[in-house]
Motif scaffolding. Sequence first.
Motif, PDB file in Angstrom:
ATOM      1  N   PHE A 194       0.818  -1.205   0.000  1.00  0.00           N
ATOM      2  CA  PHE A 194       0.000   0.000   0.000  1.00  0.00           C
ATOM      3  C   PHE A 194       0.860   1.267   0.000  1.00  0.00           C
ATOM      4  O   PHE A 194       0.431   2.303   0.498  1.00  0.00           O
ATOM      5  CB  PHE A 194      -0.923  -0.010   1.232  1.00  0.00           C
ATOM      6  CG  PHE A 194      -2.036  -1.014   1.126  1.00  0.00           C
ATOM      7  CD1 PHE A 194      -3.262  -0.656   0.592  1.00  0.00           C
ATOM      8  CD2 PHE A 194      -1.846  -2.319   1.548  1.00  0.00           C
ATOM      9  CE1 PHE A 194      -4.286  -1.574   0.495  1.00  0.00           C
ATOM     10  CE2 PHE A 194      -2.868  -3.253   1.454  1.00  0.00           C
ATOM     11  CZ  PHE A 194      -4.092  -2.883   0.911  1.00  0.00           C
ATOM     12  N   GLU A 195       2.062   1.191  -0.539  1.00  0.00           N
ATOM     13  CA  GLU A 195       2.921   2.359  -0.634  1.00  0.00           C
ATOM     14  C   GLU A 195       2.237   3.424  -1.485  1.00  0.00           C
ATOM     15  O   GLU A 195       1.871   3.188  -2.636  1.00  0.00           O
ATOM     16  CB  GLU A 195       4.275   1.969  -1.245  1.00  0.00           C
ATOM     17  CG  GLU A 195       5.279   3.114  -1.290  1.00  0.00           C
ATOM     18  CD  GLU A 195       5.739   3.524   0.096  1.00  0.00           C
ATOM     19  OE1 GLU A 195       6.054   4.709   0.274  1.00  0.00           O
ATOM     20  OE2 GLU A 195       5.775   2.651   0.995  1.00  0.00           O
ATOM     21  N   GLY A 196       2.060   4.623  -0.909  1.00  0.00           N
ATOM     22  CA  GLY A 196       1.426   5.708  -1.658  1.00  0.00           C
ATOM     23  C   GLY A 196      -0.089   5.668  -1.647  1.00  0.00           C
ATOM     24  O   GLY A 196      -0.747   6.526  -2.242  1.00  0.00           O
ATOM     25  N   VAL A 197      -0.679   4.640  -0.987  1.00  0.00           N
ATOM     26  CA  VAL A 197      -2.143   4.513  -0.915  1.00  0.00           C
ATOM     27  C   VAL A 197      -2.580   4.872   0.504  1.00  0.00           C
ATOM     28  O   VAL A 197      -2.091   4.297   1.473  1.00  0.00           O
ATOM     29  CB  VAL A 197      -2.600   3.088  -1.275  1.00  0.00           C
ATOM     30  CG1 VAL A 197      -4.120   2.986  -1.151  1.00  0.00           C
ATOM     31  CG2 VAL A 197      -2.141   2.714  -2.665  1.00  0.00           C
ATOM     32  N   SER A 198      -3.502   5.829   0.646  1.00  0.00           N
ATOM     33  CA  SER A 198      -4.032   6.189   1.952  1.00  0.00           C
ATOM     34  C   SER A 198      -5.420   5.576   2.128  1.00  0.00           C
ATOM     35  O   SER A 198      -6.037   5.113   1.154  1.00  0.00           O
ATOM     36  CB  SER A 198      -4.106   7.711   2.112  1.00  0.00           C
ATOM     37  OG  SER A 198      -4.995   8.260   1.168  1.00  0.00           O
ATOM     38  N   VAL A 199      -5.917   5.582   3.347  1.00  0.00           N
ATOM     39  CA  VAL A 199      -7.203   4.956   3.636  1.00  0.00           C
ATOM     40  C   VAL A 199      -8.330   5.653   2.877  1.00  0.00           C
ATOM     41  O   VAL A 199      -9.247   5.010   2.371  1.00  0.00           O
ATOM     42  CB  VAL A 199      -7.492   4.997   5.158  1.00  0.00           C
ATOM     43  CG1 VAL A 199      -8.849   4.389   5.465  1.00  0.00           C
ATOM     44  CG2 VAL A 199      -6.413   4.256   5.913  1.00  0.00           C
ATOM     45  N   LYS A 200      -8.276   6.987   2.782  1.00  0.00           N
ATOM     46  CA  LYS A 200      -9.358   7.712   2.099  1.00  0.00           C
ATOM     47  C   LYS A 200      -9.469   7.313   0.627  1.00  0.00           C
ATOM     48  O   LYS A 200     -10.537   7.432   0.034  1.00  0.00           O
ATOM     49  CB  LYS A 200      -9.149   9.218   2.220  1.00  0.00           C
ATOM     50  CG  LYS A 200      -7.967   9.764   1.434  1.00  0.00           C
ATOM     51  CD  LYS A 200      -7.909  11.281   1.531  1.00  0.00           C
ATOM     52  CE  LYS A 200      -6.755  11.822   0.688  1.00  0.00           C
ATOM     53  NZ  LYS A 200      -6.688  13.293   0.716  1.00  0.00           N
ATOM     54  N   ASP A 201      -8.364   6.827   0.028  1.00  0.00           N
ATOM     55  CA  ASP A 201      -8.403   6.397  -1.369  1.00  0.00           C
ATOM     56  C   ASP A 201      -9.231   5.134  -1.543  1.00  0.00           C
ATOM     57  O   ASP A 201      -9.604   4.788  -2.668  1.00  0.00           O
ATOM     58  CB  ASP A 201      -6.978   6.148  -1.888  1.00  0.00           C
ATOM     59  CG  ASP A 201      -6.135   7.411  -1.849  1.00  0.00           C
ATOM     60  OD1 ASP A 201      -6.721   8.501  -1.994  1.00  0.00           O
ATOM     61  OD2 ASP A 201      -4.909   7.304  -1.661  1.00  0.00           O
ATOM     62  N   LEU A 202      -9.508   4.411  -0.439  1.00  0.00           N
ATOM     63  CA  LEU A 202     -10.225   3.141  -0.530  1.00  0.00           C
ATOM     64  C   LEU A 202     -11.731   3.320  -0.371  1.00  0.00           C
ATOM     65  O   LEU A 202     -12.471   2.354  -0.489  1.00  0.00           O
ATOM     66  CB  LEU A 202      -9.707   2.175   0.548  1.00  0.00           C
ATOM     67  CG  LEU A 202      -8.190   1.919   0.547  1.00  0.00           C
ATOM     68  CD1 LEU A 202      -7.825   0.956   1.672  1.00  0.00           C
ATOM     69  CD2 LEU A 202      -7.727   1.356  -0.797  1.00  0.00           C
ATOM     70  N   TYR A 203     -12.188   4.542  -0.074  1.00  0.00           N
ATOM     71  CA  TYR A 203     -13.616   4.806   0.097  1.00  0.00           C
ATOM     72  C   TYR A 203     -14.225   5.293  -1.217  1.00  0.00           C
ATOM     73  O   TYR A 203     -13.625   6.127  -1.918  1.00  0.00           O
ATOM     74  CB  TYR A 203     -13.855   5.858   1.182  1.00  0.00           C
ATOM     75  CG  TYR A 203     -13.790   5.304   2.580  1.00  0.00           C
ATOM     76  CD1 TYR A 203     -14.939   5.028   3.300  1.00  0.00           C
ATOM     77  CD2 TYR A 203     -12.561   5.041   3.191  1.00  0.00           C
ATOM     78  CE1 TYR A 203     -14.887   4.532   4.592  1.00  0.00           C
ATOM     79  CE2 TYR A 203     -12.490   4.535   4.468  1.00  0.00           C
ATOM     80  CZ  TYR A 203     -13.663   4.280   5.170  1.00  0.00           C
ATOM     81  OH  TYR A 203     -13.595   3.771   6.441  1.00  0.00           O
ATOM     82  N   GLU A 220     -16.398  10.119   0.058  1.00  0.00           N
ATOM     83  CA  GLU A 220     -15.634  10.743   1.126  1.00  0.00           C
ATOM     84  C   GLU A 220     -16.444  10.815   2.415  1.00  0.00           C
ATOM     85  O   GLU A 220     -15.910  10.720   3.517  1.00  0.00           O
ATOM     86  CB  GLU A 220     -15.212  12.146   0.704  1.00  0.00           C
ATOM     87  CG  GLU A 220     -14.313  12.844   1.719  1.00  0.00           C
ATOM     88  CD  GLU A 220     -13.888  14.224   1.247  1.00  0.00           C
ATOM     89  OE1 GLU A 220     -13.393  15.001   2.090  1.00  0.00           O
ATOM     90  OE2 GLU A 220     -14.067  14.516   0.049  1.00  0.00           O
ATOM     91  N   SER A 221     -17.780  10.957   2.276  1.00  0.00           N
ATOM     92  CA  SER A 221     -18.647  11.039   3.451  1.00  0.00           C
ATOM     93  C   SER A 221     -18.604   9.749   4.271  1.00  0.00           C
ATOM     94  O   SER A 221     -18.787   9.765   5.489  1.00  0.00           O
ATOM     95  CB  SER A 221     -20.083  11.348   3.027  1.00  0.00           C
ATOM     96  OG  SER A 221     -20.572  10.335   2.159  1.00  0.00           O
ATOM     97  N   GLY A 222     -18.373   8.608   3.602  1.00  0.00           N
ATOM     98  CA  GLY A 222     -18.296   7.340   4.314  1.00  0.00           C
ATOM     99  C   GLY A 222     -17.131   7.326   5.289  1.00  0.00           C
ATOM    100  O   GLY A 222     -17.271   6.907   6.448  1.00  0.00           O
TER     101      GLY A 222
END
Length: 904
Positions: free
Chosen positions: A450-459, A462-464
Motif C-alpha cells: 500500500f505504498e502511496g495509498v491512503s485509507v481515504k483512497d479506498l472509500y 468521502e462522506s463514508g
Amino acid sequence: MPSTKDNSIESDLIKDLRDKLQLSGTTLRTILHLSENIVIVLDKNGIVIEASDQIERITGIPLKQIIGKVSWDSFVPEEDRERIIGYFNDRLKGTGNPPSTYTLRVNVPGEESRLMRVNVGFIPGTEDRVVILKDLSPVILEQMKTAETEERYRTVVENTKDGILICSEERVFFANSSFCTMTDLTRDDTYSFSPVNLFHKEERDRILSLFLKPEKGAMSSSVFETLIRRRRGFLPVELSSTPMFYRDAEVLLLSIRDLSQRKEAEKKLRESHKLMKAIVDNSPVGISVHDRNGTLLLANDSWRKIWNKSIEDMREKMIPRSELQMDKKDTYLGKHIDAVEQIYKKGGDLYIPKLKISKPSPGGAEFISHHFYALKDDNGLVDKVVILTLDLTEALKTQVELIETRNQFRQLTGNIPVAVYRTTMESGGKIVFFNPEMQRMFFGEEDSDFEGVSVKDLYVEESGRRDFLNKLEKEKEVLGFETELKRIDGSTFLACISARIVSIKEGKEEYIEGIIRDVTDQRRLEEELSRIEHLESIGTLAGGIAHDFNNLLMAIQGNISLALNEEDLSKLISRLEQAEISTEKATVLTRQLLTFARGGVPLKNLIEVAPFMKETVIFALTGSDAEAVFNFGDSLKNIQADREQITQVIHNITLNAVQAMVGGGRITVSCSNVRIEGDSKTHLPVGDYVSISIKDEGKGIPQCDLKKLFNPYFTTKFGGSGLGLSTSYSIISRHSGAIRVFSEVGKGTEFIIYLPVIEIDAANSVPSEEQSLEISSASARILIMDDDARVREVLSGMLDVLGHVAAESSDGAEAIELYRESISAGEPFDAVIMDLTVPGGMGGEGAIEKLMAIDPDVRAIVSSGYANNTVLSNYSEYGFRGRLVKPFRISTLKKELNKVLAQE
C-alpha cells in the motif's frame, strides 16, 4: 646559525626587559611602602608572598620573616578564624557567596587585637589575591572624640550593607539604615527597644552575656549566628560584637549580616541532597560509587538486589583498598576489563550495553548493563567512579517472548480470512500494517503493498470515511460499520468494518486498528430473502385489508341501495343510519392504516386514566367469556393523549388476551404512577409516567415469537393481517411512551404501557372531549374553503341544516378575498372552515396567517383528512380555534362550530 647582529638584538631586548621588571618591582615596593593600609598578596594556599611595610609596623614582625613563610590565618584570633576560613575556602572553590568586604580582628603583640576592615580581590590571570586591611581602631577612637569624625564614621556606617548597632545593655545609641531596612523597623522603633528585646527570646541570655565584663577586663568580642526581630517574624543573622567607647561610655558595636539568603541556599542544598538521596534510594537502576582504587563507598537497594548482596557483604566491599585491583569475580567484564581499569586511572565514561554473569548469585541478575562515569578532583585526578547497573534479565526474557508472540501474530493474521490493518489517526489515514488478506481484498494478490495509498483512497464516498471517523472519535470503538469501498482497479464492494482506537508508546501515539469483511454477497442474499418475505407479508396484509374494506363497502353500498328503493320513511332512515355506521368503521380502518404507515399524529386531549380504562376494557370484553379485574393506584395522575388512538391500543391488547384464553378467563388491569430514572430497557427519558398493565391467563407466547411480536407483518392468527400490535406500538411511540411484553408459555402474557403524565395546571389548559359546551341556536355566516366541490356541497348542506348561511371558496387566495370583502361590506363572517391542503394552491396553513393579518380575532377551524399533519394536533399554535377530521358527522360539526362561535 644566528648572526652576531641577531645575538646583539636579543641581548638588548633581554636587558630592556630586565630593566622594566626591576622598575616594576621598585614601583610596587614604593607603593607598598607608602600605603597607609596593610596590603598583603596571598597565593592559593594562603601564604603571604608580598606585603606592605604597614604589617611590619603593626605586628612588629620583620617582612623577611613574613613573606613566603607565614599563612594569613596566623594573624587572625581564634574567634574569627572559623568564619574567615569559610570565606577563604568558598572563594577558592567558587562556591557560596563570600563577601569581598568584611571586618575581623588582627592579633597585635602587646595588645588583645585590632578591628580591621578587609577588602579582598583576585589578581586577574592568577589564583593569587590581594588583601587590604584597614585598621579601624584609630578611626573608631577618633570618631568618639570629635563630631566631625563621628559624622564621617556615620557616613561609612550608613553605606555599609551590614546592619550596625551601637548600644549598651539598656539602650540603643545608633542604628544605621541597613539595619532598619533589614528589620523593617524605623530608627524610632529601634531606639524604643532595649537591645536584648531586638533578638529572639531564646537568644536573649546569650545577647546579655556580651555586655558582661570578666573580672579585671573589658567586654569581649564575639561572632555567632542568631535571630533578630523583624516587623513580622525573625531574621537569621550573623552577629559580630566589638567593645568600644561611645560618648565616654563603654558600649558594643554590633555588626549584623543578613543570613537569610545563605540559609535559603543551605535549605535548598539540604532539599537537593534529600531529593538526590530519595532518587538514588528508590531508583530501579543499581547505583554504586567507588573510590579510585575500586573501594565501594555507597550502593542503593537496587544494586544489592542485582548482585544479591547482604549488608555484611557490602561492608566487606567497603574495606579500603591500597591500590586498584579488579576482583576475580569481575571477570564477567571479559574484554572490557582493560577499558574499565582506564576509567579508574584516567577518567571518562564507558557504557557496556550487555554483560552476562556466568555464575549469578541465587536471586541475582543474569544479564546486566554497565555505565561507568569518573569524577575528578581539583588536581585532575580520578576521585570517584559512579556505576549505573541495569538488570536486563527480565527484559531479555520479555524480548524472547515478544518475538514468539510476534511470530504467532504473523501466523494468525496471515491465515485469518478477513483483512486486518492498522492506520494513523489523521483524516487521510496512512496504512502502517496490513495482512495478506487485505492485499488480496484490494489488489487481488499478495505481492502488492500500500505504498502511496491512503485509507481515504479506498472509500467510494468521502462522506463514508468522515462518518466512520466521527463515530470512532465519539465511541472509541466501531462494530459492524457498513460502507462502500473500492479496490485498486476501481471495482467496488460492500465492506463491514470493525475498529477501535489504540495507544502505543505510553499513549504518545494513537492508531486505528480493525478488520474489514467483504459482505457484498451476504447482503445481496439477505436482501433477496427479505424481499421475498416482505412480498409474502404484504400479500397477507393486503388480503386482510381488502377483505375488511370490501365488507364495509358492501354494507355501505347495500344500505344505500335499499334506502333508494325504500318507501317507508322510518325504514329509509334506518338504512341510512346503518350506512353511516359502516362509514365510521371504514374511517377507523383508514386511520389505523395511517397510524401503521407512520402517520396519524395524535390529537391529544385530557384523559382520566381510571374511568377511561374501565370503559374501554369492559366495552372490548362485551360478548366474551372473559372477566376483568381492576387495580388502580392511589391519586392516579392524568395523561394527555388521543382518546381514539389509545382506545384502539387497549382494544387490540384486550382482544388478543381474550383470544389467548380459550373458554374464558380473567384479565387483570393495573394502573399506577411510576418514576423512571434513565431506564435502559424502556429507553424513556427521566420523568413521571402512568403504567398500564393488561395481564391474561392464556397459553402464553413462545420466546421465538416474542421478539417479532410488533413486526408489521407478523401474526400467529390464521388469516390475520398482523396490523393490530404493530399499530399499537406506533401509537404508543407517537405519544412519547413505551410498550413492553412479558410472556411464558402456559402462564399467560402481560403487556405494560408507559405514558407520560400531565401536570394539573397543564391539564386544566387542555380541553376535554367530555366537557359540555353552550350550543348557540343563532344563525351565523360561515365561509367554507375546500378544493373538492363535493365536500363544499356536503358541508354547505350540513350548515344549512344547522341554520347557518354558508359561502364557498376553492382555495386560500379566494377565501382571503371573500373575507376581506365581507369586512368592507360590514357583514363579516362569523367563522371560517378551511381545508388544510389544496393541491397546486394555497391551503389553510398558508391562508390563516393572511387572515389573522386582516382580522386578528378571526375564528377559523382547520379541516383535513390527513390525520398525520401536526397542524391538526397543535391547531391553536397555528392560529386556529378548532379542528375537524374528515370524515365527520353533522353532530361533530355542530359541536365544534358551537365551541368556536362561543369564544370571544
